[in-house]
Scaffold this active site. Sequence first.
Site, PDB file in Angstrom:
ATOM      1  N   GLU A   9       0.806  -1.218   0.000  1.00 38.64           N
ATOM      2  CA  GLU A   9       0.000   0.000   0.000  1.00 38.64           C
ATOM      3  C   GLU A   9       0.840   1.269   0.000  1.00 38.64           C
ATOM      4  O   GLU A   9       0.384   2.330  -0.450  1.00 38.64           O
ATOM      5  CB  GLU A   9      -0.973   0.017   1.181  1.00 38.64           C
ATOM      6  CG  GLU A   9      -2.103  -1.015   1.076  1.00 38.64           C
ATOM      7  CD  GLU A   9      -1.726  -2.386   1.631  1.00 38.64           C
ATOM      8  OE1 GLU A   9      -0.531  -2.594   1.937  1.00 38.64           O
ATOM      9  OE2 GLU A   9      -2.626  -3.249   1.748  1.00 38.64           O
ATOM     10  N   LYS A  24     -17.401  -0.526   7.169  1.00 33.10           N
ATOM     11  CA  LYS A  24     -17.890  -1.544   6.231  1.00 33.10           C
ATOM     12  C   LYS A  24     -19.416  -1.516   6.141  1.00 33.10           C
ATOM     13  O   LYS A  24     -19.986  -1.657   5.055  1.00 33.10           O
ATOM     14  CB  LYS A  24     -17.397  -2.928   6.682  1.00 33.10           C
ATOM     15  CG  LYS A  24     -17.644  -4.002   5.654  1.00 33.10           C
ATOM     16  CD  LYS A  24     -16.856  -5.266   5.967  1.00 33.10           C
ATOM     17  CE  LYS A  24     -17.065  -6.324   4.890  1.00 33.10           C
ATOM     18  NZ  LYS A  24     -16.311  -7.550   5.165  1.00 33.10           N
ATOM     19  N   PHE A  68     -11.078  -7.096  14.537  1.00 28.13           N
ATOM     20  CA  PHE A  68     -10.053  -7.583  13.612  1.00 28.13           C
ATOM     21  C   PHE A  68      -9.665  -6.478  12.619  1.00 28.13           C
ATOM     22  O   PHE A  68     -10.520  -5.890  11.971  1.00 28.13           O
ATOM     23  CB  PHE A  68     -10.585  -8.810  12.858  1.00 28.13           C
ATOM     24  CG  PHE A  68      -9.589  -9.346  11.853  1.00 28.13           C
ATOM     25  CD1 PHE A  68      -8.356  -9.832  12.264  1.00 28.13           C
ATOM     26  CD2 PHE A  68      -9.877  -9.343  10.494  1.00 28.13           C
ATOM     27  CE1 PHE A  68      -7.430 -10.304  11.346  1.00 28.13           C
ATOM     28  CE2 PHE A  68      -8.961  -9.818   9.566  1.00 28.13           C
ATOM     29  CZ  PHE A  68      -7.734 -10.303   9.996  1.00 28.13           C
ATOM     30  N   GLN A  69      -8.392  -6.200  12.527  1.00 23.16           N
ATOM     31  CA  GLN A  69      -7.827  -5.182  11.630  1.00 23.16           C
ATOM     32  C   GLN A  69      -8.416  -3.792  11.859  1.00 23.16           C
ATOM     33  O   GLN A  69      -8.617  -3.025  10.922  1.00 23.16           O
ATOM     34  CB  GLN A  69      -7.964  -5.609  10.155  1.00 23.16           C
ATOM     35  CG  GLN A  69      -7.126  -6.852   9.859  1.00 23.16           C
ATOM     36  CD  GLN A  69      -6.966  -7.158   8.394  1.00 23.16           C
ATOM     37  OE1 GLN A  69      -7.867  -6.899   7.596  1.00 23.16           O
ATOM     38  NE2 GLN A  69      -5.819  -7.722   8.034  1.00 23.16           N
ATOM     39  N   MET A  97      24.307   8.789   0.224  1.00 26.79           N
ATOM     40  CA  MET A  97      24.222  10.091   0.878  1.00 26.79           C
ATOM     41  C   MET A  97      24.616   9.986   2.354  1.00 26.79           C
ATOM     42  O   MET A  97      25.258  10.884   2.896  1.00 26.79           O
ATOM     43  CB  MET A  97      22.803  10.666   0.731  1.00 26.79           C
ATOM     44  CG  MET A  97      22.644  12.072   1.257  1.00 26.79           C
ATOM     45  SD  MET A  97      23.845  13.211   0.537  1.00 26.79           S
ATOM     46  CE  MET A  97      22.904  13.914  -0.814  1.00 26.79           C
TER      47      MET A  97
HETATM   48  C1  LIG Z   1      18.662  14.745   0.253  1.00 25.53           C
HETATM   49  C2  LIG Z   1      17.922  16.048   0.058  1.00 25.53           C
HETATM   50  C3  LIG Z   1      18.639  17.188  -0.192  1.00 25.53           C
HETATM   51  C4  LIG Z   1      17.968  18.396  -0.470  1.00 25.53           C
HETATM   52  N1  LIG Z   1      18.700  19.488  -0.819  1.00 25.53           N
HETATM   53  C5  LIG Z   1      18.052  20.602  -1.273  1.00 25.53           C
HETATM   54  C6  LIG Z   1      18.773  21.707  -1.822  1.00 25.53           C
HETATM   55  O1  LIG Z   1      19.981  21.721  -1.915  1.00 25.53           O
HETATM   56  N2  LIG Z   1      18.044  22.762  -2.291  1.00 25.53           N
HETATM   57  C7  LIG Z   1      16.669  22.782  -2.240  1.00 25.53           C
HETATM   58  O2  LIG Z   1      16.055  23.736  -2.717  1.00 25.53           O
HETATM   59  N3  LIG Z   1      15.987  21.763  -1.706  1.00 25.53           N
HETATM   60  C8  LIG Z   1      16.637  20.676  -1.232  1.00 25.53           C
HETATM   61  N4  LIG Z   1      15.903  19.623  -0.749  1.00 25.53           N
HETATM   62  C9  LIG Z   1      14.430  19.732  -0.706  1.00 25.53           C
HETATM   63  C10 LIG Z   1      13.969  20.482   0.540  1.00 25.53           C
HETATM   64  O3  LIG Z   1      14.006  19.619   1.639  1.00 25.53           O
HETATM   65  C11 LIG Z   1      12.538  21.021   0.334  1.00 25.53           C
HETATM   66  O4  LIG Z   1      11.671  19.961   0.019  1.00 25.53           O
HETATM   67  C12 LIG Z   1      12.432  22.048  -0.781  1.00 25.53           C
HETATM   68  O5  LIG Z   1      13.432  23.030  -0.663  1.00 25.53           O
HETATM   69  C13 LIG Z   1      11.066  22.704  -0.719  1.00 25.53           C
HETATM   70  O6  LIG Z   1      10.873  23.501  -1.839  1.00 25.53           O
HETATM   71  P1  LIG Z   1       9.643  24.522  -1.905  1.00 25.53           P
HETATM   72  O7  LIG Z   1       9.650  25.375  -0.685  1.00 25.53           O
HETATM   73  O8  LIG Z   1       9.727  25.161  -3.223  1.00 25.53           O
HETATM   74  O9  LIG Z   1       8.382  23.535  -1.975  1.00 25.53           O
HETATM   75  P2  LIG Z   1       7.281  23.115  -0.897  1.00 25.53           P
HETATM   76  O10 LIG Z   1       7.895  22.581   0.325  1.00 25.53           O
HETATM   77  O11 LIG Z   1       6.335  22.243  -1.627  1.00 25.53           O
HETATM   78  O12 LIG Z   1       6.578  24.475  -0.527  1.00 25.53           O
HETATM   79  C14 LIG Z   1       5.791  25.128  -1.470  1.00 25.53           C
HETATM   80  C15 LIG Z   1       5.238  26.379  -0.853  1.00 25.53           C
HETATM   81  O13 LIG Z   1       4.426  26.999  -1.832  1.00 25.53           O
HETATM   82  C16 LIG Z   1       3.175  27.332  -1.269  1.00 25.53           C
HETATM   83  N5  LIG Z   1       2.147  27.274  -2.304  1.00 25.53           N
HETATM   84  C17 LIG Z   1       1.506  26.183  -2.792  1.00 25.53           C
HETATM   85  N6  LIG Z   1       0.593  26.537  -3.704  1.00 25.53           N
HETATM   86  C18 LIG Z   1       0.662  27.882  -3.812  1.00 25.53           C
HETATM   87  C19 LIG Z   1      -0.040  28.843  -4.584  1.00 25.53           C
HETATM   88  N7  LIG Z   1      -1.013  28.474  -5.434  1.00 25.53           N
HETATM   89  N8  LIG Z   1       0.292  30.142  -4.446  1.00 25.53           N
HETATM   90  C20 LIG Z   1       1.255  30.533  -3.577  1.00 25.53           C
HETATM   91  N9  LIG Z   1       1.937  29.667  -2.805  1.00 25.53           N
HETATM   92  C21 LIG Z   1       1.654  28.354  -2.922  1.00 25.53           C
HETATM   93  C22 LIG Z   1       2.949  26.301  -0.176  1.00 25.53           C
HETATM   94  O14 LIG Z   1       2.032  26.782   0.786  1.00 25.53           O
HETATM   95  C23 LIG Z   1       4.356  26.103   0.359  1.00 25.53           C
HETATM   96  O15 LIG Z   1       4.665  26.997   1.379  1.00 25.53           O
HETATM   97  C24 LIG Z   1      16.554  18.435  -0.433  1.00 25.53           C
HETATM   98  C25 LIG Z   1      15.841  17.275  -0.132  1.00 25.53           C
HETATM   99  C26 LIG Z   1      16.507  16.088   0.103  1.00 25.53           C
HETATM  100  C27 LIG Z   1      15.696  14.849   0.371  1.00 25.53           C
HETATM  101  C1  LIG Z   2      12.798   5.679   4.158  1.00 21.66           C
HETATM  102  C2  LIG Z   2      14.105   6.341   4.419  1.00 21.66           C
HETATM  103  N1  LIG Z   2      14.989   5.779   5.271  1.00 21.66           N
HETATM  104  C3  LIG Z   2      16.186   6.386   5.497  1.00 21.66           C
HETATM  105  C4  LIG Z   2      16.509   7.556   4.876  1.00 21.66           C
HETATM  106  C5  LIG Z   2      17.862   8.239   5.123  1.00 21.66           C
HETATM  107  N2  LIG Z   2      18.636   8.285   3.896  1.00 21.66           N
HETATM  108  C6  LIG Z   2      18.709   9.385   3.109  1.00 21.66           C
HETATM  109  S1  LIG Z   2      19.607   9.166   1.731  1.00 21.66           S
HETATM  110  C7  LIG Z   2      19.980   7.592   2.167  1.00 21.66           C
HETATM  111  C8  LIG Z   2      20.857   6.726   1.297  1.00 21.66           C
HETATM  112  C9  LIG Z   2      20.236   6.406  -0.006  1.00 21.66           C
HETATM  113  O1  LIG Z   2      20.992   5.386  -0.614  1.00 21.66           O
HETATM  114  P1  LIG Z   2      20.717   4.984  -2.104  1.00 21.66           P
HETATM  115  O2  LIG Z   2      19.271   4.725  -2.305  1.00 21.66           O
HETATM  116  O3  LIG Z   2      21.630   3.899  -2.497  1.00 21.66           O
HETATM  117  O4  LIG Z   2      21.036   6.335  -2.903  1.00 21.66           O
HETATM  118  P2  LIG Z   2      22.472   7.078  -3.053  1.00 21.66           P
HETATM  119  O5  LIG Z   2      22.548   8.100  -1.971  1.00 21.66           O
HETATM  120  O6  LIG Z   2      23.533   6.043  -2.921  1.00 21.66           O
HETATM  121  O7  LIG Z   2      22.407   7.701  -4.405  1.00 21.66           O
HETATM  122  C10 LIG Z   2      19.392   7.252   3.391  1.00 21.66           C
HETATM  123  C11 LIG Z   2      19.536   5.941   4.073  1.00 21.66           C
HETATM  124  C12 LIG Z   2      15.540   8.105   4.021  1.00 21.66           C
HETATM  125  N3  LIG Z   2      15.737   9.269   3.400  1.00 21.66           N
HETATM  126  N4  LIG Z   2      14.366   7.466   3.786  1.00 21.66           N
END
Ligand SMILES: Cc1cc2nc3c(=O)[nH]c(=O)nc-3n(C[C@H](O)[C@H](O)[C@H](O)COP(=O)(O)OP(=O)(O)OC[C@H]3O[C@@H](n4cnc5c(N)ncnc54)[C@H](O)[C@@H]3O)c2cc1C
Ligand SMILES: Cc1ncc(C[n+]2csc(CCOP(=O)(O)OP(=O)(O)O)c2C)c(N)n1
Length: 588
Positions: A66, A178, A128-129, A490
């Site tokens: 799911e 249900k 159940f569930q 990462m």
């Molecule tokens: C491993 C990893 C590394 C990351 N590194 C980076 C990085 O280097 N740089 C980076 O940018 N991000 C990075 N991120 C992503 C980061 O964590 C955030 O998810 C991202 O920066 C959020 O972008 P956002 O604010 O544009 O989007 P969202 O979090 O989706 O926010 C959108 C905003 O827009 C608003 N909004 C929605 N609809 C409307 C509308 N119609 N009008 C006006 N406002 C609206 C919402 O209310 C919200 O506040 C990384 C993520 C991971 C997993």
């Molecule tokens: C469900 C979940 N568990 C743990 C993490 C923490 N985490 C972030 S990146 C990462 C490693 C990802 O490894 P891989 O999928 O091999 O991608 P790579 O970074 O090697 O490109 C982990 C464990 C996460 N983001 N999501």
Amino acid sequence: MGSNAHTQASNAHLTTPTRLTGAEIVWATLVGEGVTDVFGYPGGAILPVYDALRKFPIHHTLVRHEQGASHMADGYARASGKVGVCVATSGPGATNLVTGIATAMLDSIAMVCITGQVSSKVLGTDAFQEVDITGITLPVTKHNFLVNCTEDIAPAIRYAFQIAKSGRPGPVLVDITKDAQQATAIFDFAAAKPRPYRPHPMLHAGDAELEQAAELIRNAKRPVILAGHGVIESGAMEQVRTLAERAQIPVALTLLGLGAFPASHELNLGMMGMHGEAWVNHAIQEADLLIACGMRFDDRVTGTIATYAQKAKKIHIEVDPAEINKNVKVDVALVGDLGEVLEKLLPRIPGRDGSAWLKALDNIKGASAVRDIKNLPDDGHLYAAHVMHDLWRITGGNAIVVTDVGQHQMWEAQYFHHEQPRTLITSGGLGTMGFALPAAIGAKTACPDKEVWVIVGDGGFQMTSSELSTIAQEGIKINIAIINNGFLGMVRQWQEFFYDKNYECTPLVSPDFVKLADAHGIAGRTVRTRAELAGAVKEARTAPGAYLLNFMVEQEDSVYPMIPVGSALHEMIRRPSKSPLLETPDDK
Ligand SMILES: Cc1cc2nc3c(=O)[nH]c(=O)nc-3n(C[C@H](O)[C@H](O)[C@H](O)COP(=O)(O)OP(=O)(O)OC[C@H]3O[C@@H](n4cnc5c(N)ncnc54)[C@H](O)[C@@H]3O)c2cc1C
Ligand SMILES: Cc1ncc(C[n+]2csc(CCOP(=O)(O)OP(=O)(O)O)c2C)c(N)n1
Ligand SMILES: [Mg+2]
């Protein structure tokens, strides 16, 4: 998929009030809301709903877990801009949805989740569930409902759609007992319509704030637009572009904003933040005005708040008032839909000469503007960045790319250039490993004519690889690129930088992914050198069915730049100069 006769019957339900079972009402309401595809998994408490499915023109994709259903609904929504729908049974079926619901919540994705619940007579008896799924999902849904009477099903589902897509989008869960599914009621689609959505009348950008913002823009010397995911959700790409071009303001993008402004546009700076381009972060630190458009100043974007863009006044255009002054204190808040606010703001913005600042930015780019994987000779090593860059080049960027979470996700963001919105689908806020494969199934279902690529790590792929079987059953054409570095890359990178290279629990043994694909009737091949890359990508693209490419990349490569947690935006760890992917113009 139902027949034409079914379509006519269900359409008749929509115009003429009819007595139906609750289960039939679920589908009839979904049809009325324009739903054509759902993703789900059956079980006892939702069985009446499944039994009625054959009468309605809705395609159901049977998932293998799911979590996959909620990610597919999410990917469907991100690719199409419509509301994604998933279905699960009570108890473990419902709890398995939770990670996908939280993923959608953190990235503001419109989704409706329908779960079966035990009969109302035994609610609260640990039947159940039975789990309290409305309780469990309360913090990760925009809203949820427990429906225990048949008459309430249609109004609850219609309201759920309205809540999911209005204002700031988000996931909504409708839990239906249900017995409510089994009993009958008069289905009156029109009467079940919710009252019109009205944002709070006090919360909108008024003339005074608009004028203040316009004045800041007119007087700014070093402005930067910060374009986020809200640009795409609002559909305000044109308005942002008009603002940028008219006032000659450069545009920095968040990860979720990539594609909101064309990568090739001369005013596009690139991605900001932890793994953003160095010059983008420097530009933000030097700016005297930030115009934040639909972005929420996530900590991955700001670095330490205390040192964030201290020279800049800040305008925040944002639909959700809760985001204003939450992370970054702003000078002017313009609350409302971004497109609507910009329509009101633009007439107040005259043409402006931005050449001095744009020239200064070119100088800031200087040595780091050429990162030159593109120009590097093939030295026999395969780097993930090669894969991203070549995929971008070979597809012409005309693909929907769905990434997982980790190093490969950041390399994709850096080396695959997105011109169009909704061409990068990635989990930003929750950073959910296992997202990519199922979300891509959702994206391909929404956009069957688009080329869809999954870019996924060897770790994340194994979290939801059971959905290969769904791809096979549905006969979906998706190309899968596993970036196989033998590590939870990462995390390994953090261990390298901050934990003395103690690679505790990050080396990863994986199955032979090509054989795994083969076991599902999916073709594939392993790629070890850059010389093989283009041929392999071509093979994948031209194969009639899904295709898996297992890219054996350099194992201990790292993503640069990187802002260590607790550092300022400009305090980035840069690529060491001896490393093969140099970042100086000399690389040419
Ligand atoms: C491993 C990893 C590394 C990351 N590194 C980076 C990085 O280097 N740089 C980076 O940018 N991000 C990075 N991120 C992503 C980061 O964590 C955030 O998810 C991202 O920066 C959020 O972008 P956002 O604010 O544009 O989007 P969202 O979090 O989706 O926010 C959108 C905003 O827009 C608003 N909004 C929605 N609809 C409307 C509308 N119609 N009008 C006006 N406002 C609206 C919402 O209310 C919200 O506040 C990384 C993520 C991971 C997993
Ligand atoms: C469900 C979940 N568990 C743990 C993490 C923490 N985490 C972030 S990146 C990462 C490693 C990802 O490894 P891989 O999928 O091999 O991608 P790579 O970074 O090697 O490109 C982990 C464990 C996460 N983001 N999501
Ligand atoms: Mg890996």
